[in-house]
Each structure stands twice: as structure tokens, then as C-alpha cells.
Scaffold this active site. Structure first.
Site, PDB file in Angstrom:
ATOM      1  N   SER A  15       0.720  -1.094   0.110  1.00 42.20           N
ATOM      2  CA  SER A  15       0.007  -0.033  -0.015  1.00 42.20           C
ATOM      3  C   SER A  15       0.801   1.278  -0.060  1.00 42.20           C
ATOM      4  O   SER A  15       2.199   1.251   0.148  1.00 42.20           O
ATOM      5  CB  SER A  15      -1.049  -0.096   1.030  1.00 42.20           C
ATOM      6  OG  SER A  15      -0.171  -0.097   2.371  1.00 42.20           O
ATOM      7  N   ASP A  20       0.771  13.793  15.869  1.00 38.06           N
ATOM      8  CA  ASP A  20       1.904  14.623  16.422  1.00 38.06           C
ATOM      9  C   ASP A  20       1.464  15.740  17.575  1.00 38.06           C
ATOM     10  O   ASP A  20       0.608  16.520  17.241  1.00 38.06           O
ATOM     11  CB  ASP A  20       2.764  15.133  15.410  1.00 38.06           C
ATOM     12  CG  ASP A  20       3.307  14.058  14.322  1.00 38.06           C
ATOM     13  OD1 ASP A  20       3.520  13.003  14.771  1.00 38.06           O
ATOM     14  OD2 ASP A  20       3.502  14.230  13.031  1.00 38.06           O
ATOM     15  N   PHE A  33      14.036  12.763   9.108  1.00 36.86           N
ATOM     16  CA  PHE A  33      12.932  11.802   9.365  1.00 36.86           C
ATOM     17  C   PHE A  33      13.323  10.905  10.502  1.00 36.86           C
ATOM     18  O   PHE A  33      12.412  10.574  11.259  1.00 36.86           O
ATOM     19  CB  PHE A  33      12.827  10.908   8.050  1.00 36.86           C
ATOM     20  CG  PHE A  33      12.213  11.550   6.889  1.00 36.86           C
ATOM     21  CD1 PHE A  33      11.184  12.754   7.019  1.00 36.86           C
ATOM     22  CD2 PHE A  33      12.360  11.393   5.530  1.00 36.86           C
ATOM     23  CE1 PHE A  33      10.641  13.430   6.235  1.00 36.86           C
ATOM     24  CE2 PHE A  33      12.007  12.304   4.557  1.00 36.86           C
ATOM     25  CZ  PHE A  33      10.940  13.165   4.900  1.00 36.86           C
TER      26      PHE A  33
END
Length: 284
Positions: free
Chosen positions: A8, A102, A212
Site C-alpha cells: 500500500s 503528533d 526523518f
């Protein structure tokens, strides 16, 4: 590798008019690989909630592929989440990615502000209000959530999300296959049968992958970091190396029997297409 491997793809709502203009072409390229579904993220503090719905509808309109919106606890009320769920159900959505979200940089508590503080509460609400209509995916952190007190507390929280009704989990990015396999083994020992899908982040640059991994608490092995640092001014070589590293990780995971792969596309087609080609998965 087998072309039957499920996978996906994740997108985020475009943040600029230019990004929105490019999205349909990117979607068509990605959809041509035959993903199981697209997921569409939800911005920090719910900033992209309208964009999530618009992007999701663009996916369905342009590709016909199933799309799964992210829902987060941040700043959400029960009434607001109920309205979103009804809107998505009316639009034919059958899959939800339920997350805490977040926290703002000023937050001092691990709980999200709003009526839902943790993802397990959001999962339970979806189940209470819509039964089994939605397949619910949650987040998993093979290397521990960066805001967790310790790895045992983090795992206990993950277990609560599954017990609340989650069907599957998508992991945070990682570059050490052993972290995934160790987490999956711990799930088995804890009686957790939900599918654990590895989240895969293509490597396309030195500085962005450092950012990241730092933001989500993922380990970037030293040998990868040093090689990327050396190649940062040679984009073609860096892309080749990054594809090789991530493809090797995926091959190890596939051999280890993962149920699917979830690619973080960052709204770019080429990195994911390169990986699909290297792995021999998807339509060709």
C-alpha cells in the site's frame, strides 16, 4: 520476488497549489503498480483535515483504488470525529488509520489535547459507533515511540490499541529488519494476532533521511549514514545506493513473511516505482 506481494502507499494532502496540480499525474503513476490501497495523512493539530478528505476523493476519482484517511486525536471532539466518520462512510470508505497524532512542540504531556487523548480511545469510539464497518489500522513502533517512557510502556500502549479493536498496524519507518522481527515476535508471545505491516521509507537524500529518522526515533545504521554522507553531492549515485539498501531490507522482510509493505511516498512517484521495479512487485 513475487509479483503477488501486497503493498500500500501513503500520501499527504498537497500543501501548495503546485503540489495539488502535480498530484493527479503522480497518483496515476502510483496506481498503475496495483497497490492494495492509498492512505492519506492528517496534518499536525488537524491542520490538513479538509485536505485529507479532498485528497482522498481525488485518489478515488483519479484511480478507483481504495483510500484510507488518517484520523488523529489531536484537538478532536467526539462530535467532530463522529461527523468525519459519517462523512467517510457516506463516501464509501471502509478503512481508517487511527492515530494519536503528533503533539505540538509545547506539549508536556504524552496525552493529546482534546476529548481523545490516546489512539486506543479513538479506536474504541470507532468500534462503538460503527461496529465492524471500518477496517482499523493503527501505528506500531518497532524501535519505540520517541515520547514513550520505556519500551515496555510503549508496547503496553500498542497492546491497548489492538484490544480496543484495531485490525492491523503499520509500523514507523526503520532500516533494521531485526527490529521488525523482534517486535512481531513480541506480539505473538503477547497473543496479538493483528497483522503488523512494515512502513517503508525510500532514501532519496542525506539531510532529509537524517531528519526523518531523528524525528521518529528510528535508528539509521552507521554504515548507511556514512555512505549517504559521502554520496550527498552525487544525486544519481545516492539514489542508486538508497534503492539498493531499501530493496534489500524489503527482500528480507518479504522472505520473513510480512503480510504487506506500506511505502511512504512523500507524494513522489519515482522512489516507490524504483523500489517496486527492484523488488519485482506490482504490475509491470
Amino acid at each position: 520476488m513475487s509479483t503477488s506481494q501486497k503493498f500500500s502507499l501513503e500520501l499527504f494532502p498537497p500543501r501548495t497549489p503546485e503540489g495539488a496540480a502535480k498530484l493527479p499525474a503522480t497518483l496515476k503513476q502510483l496506481a498503475a503498480t496495483g497497490p492494495e490501497f492509498f492512505s492519506v495523512t492528517y496534518g499536525a493539530l488537524g491542520s490538513d483535515q479538509n485536505g485529507t478528505y479532498e485528497t482522498l476523493m481525488t485518489v478515488v476519482r483519479e484511480t478507483g483504488v481504495e483510500a484510507a484517511p488518517h484520523l488523529t486525536c489531536i484537538g478532536s471532539t467526539r462530535m467532530h470525529i463522529a461527523a468525519l466518520l459519517n462523512q467517510y462512510r457516506d463516501a464509501g470508505v471502509k478503512r481508517i488509520v487511527a492515530l494519536r497524532g503528533d503533539l505540538p512542540a509545547t506539549a508536556y504531556s504524552p496525552a493529546a489535547p482534546g476529548e481523545f487523548h490516546f489512539a486506543n480511545e479513538l479506536v474504541a469510539f470507532i468500534r462503538e459507533s460503527h461496529g465492524d464497518h471500518f477496517r482499523i489500522e493503527v501505528a506500531a513502533y518497532p524501535e519505540m515511540h520517541p515520547q514513550a517512557d520505556n519500551i515496555s510502556a510503549d508496547f503496553a500502549h500498542f497492546k491497548r490499541k489492538v484490544e480496543a479493536g484495531a485490525d492491523a498496524a503499520i509500523t514507523q519507518l526503520f532500516y533494521n529488519a531485526d527490529a521488525y522481527f523482534s517486535f512481531r515476535e513480541r506480539c505473538v508471545k503477547a497473543g496479538i494476532s493483528a497483522a503488523i505491516v512494515p512502513g517503508i521509507m525510500p532514501i532519496t537524500g542525506y539531510q532529509n533521511i537524517l531528519r526523518f529518522t531523528a524525528n521518529c526515533g528510528a535508528d539509521l545504521p552507521r554504515w548507511i549514514r556514512l555512505r549517504l554522507e559521502e554520496l550527498q553531492d552525487d544525486k544519481p549515485a545516492l539514489l542508486d545506493f538508497g534503492t539498493e539498501v531499501v530493496a534489500r531490507l524489503c527482500e528480507t522482510l518479504i522472505k520473513g513473511g510480512v503480510p504487506s509493505l506500506h511505502f511512504y511516498t512523500i507524494n513522489q512517484a519515482d522512489p516507490t516505482l524504483r523500489l517496486c521495479s527492484a523488488l519485482g512487485i506490482g504490475r509491470r
